[in-house]
Write a protein that holds these residues in place. Structure first.
Motif, PDB file in Angstrom:
ATOM      1  N   PHE A  52       0.727  -1.089   0.083  1.00  0.00           N
ATOM      2  CA  PHE A  52       0.087  -0.112  -0.025  1.00  0.00           C
ATOM      3  C   PHE A  52       0.694   1.264   0.031  1.00  0.00           C
ATOM      4  O   PHE A  52       1.823   1.242   0.891  1.00  0.00           O
ATOM      5  CB  PHE A  52      -1.066   0.160   0.983  1.00  0.00           C
ATOM      6  N   ILE A  53       0.751   2.085  -0.804  1.00  0.00           N
ATOM      7  CA  ILE A  53       1.559   3.178  -1.129  1.00  0.00           C
ATOM      8  C   ILE A  53       0.698   4.559  -1.103  1.00  0.00           C
ATOM      9  O   ILE A  53      -0.361   4.744  -1.846  1.00  0.00           O
ATOM     10  CB  ILE A  53       2.108   3.427  -2.242  1.00  0.00           C
ATOM     11  N   THR A  54       0.926   5.508  -0.347  1.00  0.00           N
ATOM     12  CA  THR A  54       0.142   7.090  -0.087  1.00  0.00           C
ATOM     13  C   THR A  54       0.773   7.925  -1.159  1.00  0.00           C
ATOM     14  O   THR A  54       2.092   7.532  -1.400  1.00  0.00           O
ATOM     15  CB  THR A  54       0.115   7.332   1.323  1.00  0.00           C
ATOM     16  N   GLY A  55       0.163   8.736  -1.606  1.00  0.00           N
ATOM     17  CA  GLY A  55       0.653   9.855  -2.382  1.00  0.00           C
ATOM     18  C   GLY A  55       1.046   9.516  -3.668  1.00  0.00           C
ATOM     19  O   GLY A  55       2.162   9.683  -4.232  1.00  0.00           O
ATOM     20  N   CYS A  56       0.147   8.865  -4.456  1.00  0.00           N
ATOM     21  CA  CYS A  56       0.652   8.393  -5.938  1.00  0.00           C
ATOM     22  C   CYS A  56       0.017   9.056  -6.932  1.00  0.00           C
ATOM     23  O   CYS A  56       0.481   8.538  -8.163  1.00  0.00           O
ATOM     24  CB  CYS A  56      -0.068   6.979  -5.924  1.00  0.00           C
TER      25      CYS A  56
ATOM     26  N   ASN B 224       4.534   7.591   1.798  1.00  0.00           N
ATOM     27  CA  ASN B 224       5.073   8.486   0.968  1.00  0.00           C
ATOM     28  C   ASN B 224       4.529  10.040   0.671  1.00  0.00           C
ATOM     29  O   ASN B 224       4.946  10.890   0.269  1.00  0.00           O
ATOM     30  CB  ASN B 224       5.358   8.073  -0.655  1.00  0.00           C
ATOM     31  N   ALA B 225       3.072   9.943   1.049  1.00  0.00           N
ATOM     32  CA  ALA B 225       2.288  11.361   0.774  1.00  0.00           C
ATOM     33  C   ALA B 225       2.897  12.636   1.630  1.00  0.00           C
ATOM     34  O   ALA B 225       3.345  12.482   2.640  1.00  0.00           O
ATOM     35  CB  ALA B 225       1.118  11.069   1.289  1.00  0.00           C
ATOM     36  N   GLY B 226       2.894  13.713   1.166  1.00  0.00           N
ATOM     37  CA  GLY B 226       3.713  14.584   2.083  1.00  0.00           C
ATOM     38  C   GLY B 226       3.640  16.055   1.103  1.00  0.00           C
ATOM     39  O   GLY B 226       3.709  15.944  -0.414  1.00  0.00           O
TER      40      GLY B 226
ATOM     41  N   MET C 293       0.657  10.581   8.525  1.00  0.00           N
ATOM     42  CA  MET C 293       1.417   9.402   8.253  1.00  0.00           C
ATOM     43  C   MET C 293       1.355   8.424   9.467  1.00  0.00           C
ATOM     44  O   MET C 293       1.141   7.098   9.594  1.00  0.00           O
ATOM     45  CB  MET C 293       3.063   9.668   8.226  1.00  0.00           C
ATOM     46  N   ILE C 294       1.251   9.014  10.704  1.00  0.00           N
ATOM     47  CA  ILE C 294       1.388   8.092  11.912  1.00  0.00           C
ATOM     48  C   ILE C 294      -0.202   7.476  11.944  1.00  0.00           C
ATOM     49  O   ILE C 294      -0.415   6.309  12.251  1.00  0.00           O
ATOM     50  CB  ILE C 294       1.297   9.115  13.062  1.00  0.00           C
TER      51      ILE C 294
ATOM     52  N   VAL D 191       7.797   1.582   5.150  1.00  0.00           N
ATOM     53  CA  VAL D 191       8.757   2.350   4.658  1.00  0.00           C
ATOM     54  C   VAL D 191       8.261   3.686   4.813  1.00  0.00           C
ATOM     55  O   VAL D 191       7.470   4.057   4.215  1.00  0.00           O
ATOM     56  CB  VAL D 191       9.234   1.907   3.112  1.00  0.00           C
ATOM     57  N   ASN D 192       9.136   4.672   5.404  1.00  0.00           N
ATOM     58  CA  ASN D 192       8.653   5.893   5.799  1.00  0.00           C
ATOM     59  C   ASN D 192       9.558   6.986   4.754  1.00  0.00           C
ATOM     60  O   ASN D 192      10.811   7.028   5.147  1.00  0.00           O
ATOM     61  CB  ASN D 192       8.628   6.390   7.087  1.00  0.00           C
ATOM     62  N   VAL D 193       9.061   7.920   4.035  1.00  0.00           N
ATOM     63  CA  VAL D 193       9.665   8.893   3.464  1.00  0.00           C
ATOM     64  C   VAL D 193       9.762   9.991   4.431  1.00  0.00           C
ATOM     65  O   VAL D 193       9.114  10.895   4.481  1.00  0.00           O
ATOM     66  CB  VAL D 193       9.007   9.098   1.937  1.00  0.00           C
TER      67      VAL D 193
END
Length: 320
Positions: free
Chosen positions: A43-47, A122-124, A151-152, A170-172
């Protein structure tokens, strides 16, 4: 040749042999890749764009089952067009707790009893960035709520699924999470990502879960568009009280804008340097704890972060 000279030659031989063996072993240790990757969900955020978008496409090509979270409908549609039918998308605003809870429920339905192998936070956002004296509390909260608190929230919501699969988080972060060079909430949020990741990694070790931190240097993404920076800084400057403008001076504003442009112009466009590290963190048998990405990160920012504070302050003043 004297006896002492022979001893020195032998000593140097064994030292070089040991160093060579160490690097050979390290190379072999970290290049081992997991089996059965096609059974693993990530699962990936900020795609919508940038690192998240590229990583989603990259992992999809590798055969992993990608669950991609985008902020916009347009982002989901464009990503689906560029990937296989394996990839699934969802709209997610990580600052909305109800939205995060619904996304976590959706992920649980997708992965079933397997659990979630990988979570990539990854979202930010990177702006508003400006001298602290130009900003308001809301400016800081805008970044902190997304880059850190959101993110938390995502991590805690998906943690049971990660523990179940003994997977990866995996935290960006950023090299700005090691050294603070600019005002605003960005560095603060990335320092928080580093701290949260460290505590989480130590907590989850006994569960077999690995937590990795990605620390990119300066890369060109949609978030680092010079036009976006110009508009944001202009808006911030225009709303300042006249007294604040007089204290800082017009020259301070002009110099800040000029420095931002100089920085952006040297940013790297090789985003795969970052996504390759993300992929390694997800697929390697023995991932690194931290990935400092880019020559600027490795040769300048990271070494700078280990220097005495007074020396760092002096060097950064010279760069202004």
């Amino acid at each position: 040749m004297s006896c002492r000279e022979r001893q020195n030659i032998i000593m140097w031989f064994w030292l070089l042999a040991f160093v060579g063996f160490y690097f050979l072993f390290r190379w072999y240790w970290y290049r081992q890749i997991l089996q059965n990757l096609t059974d693993k969900y990530v699962f990936i955020t900020g795609c919508d764009s940038g690192f998240g978008n590229l990583l989603a496409r990259q992992l999809d090509e590798q055969g992993l089952r990608v669950l991609a979270a985008c902020l916009t409908q347009r982002g989901t549609e464009q990503l689906k067009e560029a990937t296989s039918q394996r990839l699934q998308t969802i709209i997610l605003d990580v600052t909305d707790s109800e939205n995060v809870a619904a996304a976590a429920s959706w992920v649980k339905q997708q992965v079933g009893d397997r659990g979630l192998w990988g979570l990539v936070n990854n979202a930010g956002i990177g702006s508003p960035v400006a001298p602290n004296g130009w900003l308001t509390k809301n400016d800081f909260c805008k970044i902190l709520n997304l880059n850190l608190v959101g993110m938390i929230d995502v991590t805690l919501s998906l943690l049971p699924l990660i523990r179940k699969s003994k997977g990866r988080i995996v935290n960006v972060s950023s090299i700005a999470g090691r050294i603070s060079m600019i005002g605003g909430g960005y560095s603060i949020s990335k320092y928080g990502v580093e701290a949260f990741s460290d505590s989480l990694r130590r907590e989850l070790y006994s569960f077999g879960v690995k937590v990795c931190i990605i620390e990119p240097g300066a890369f060109k993404t949609q978030l680092t568009d010079p036009k976006y920076f110009d508009e944001t800084i202009q808006q911030i400057w225009s709303r300042l009280p006249e007294e604040t403008k007089e204290n800082y001076g017009q020259a301070s504003y002009d110099n800040y804008v000029k420095n931002i442009h100089i920085m952006v112009n040297v940013f790297s466009s090789k985003l795969t340097l970052v996504t390759d590290c993300m992929e390694h963190a997800l697929t390697a048998v023995h991932p690194h704890t931290r990935y400092s990405v880019g020559w600027d990160a490795k040769l300048f920012y990271l070494p700078l972060s280990y220097l005495p504070t007074s020396l760092v302050d002096f060097l950064l003043r010279l760069m202004k």
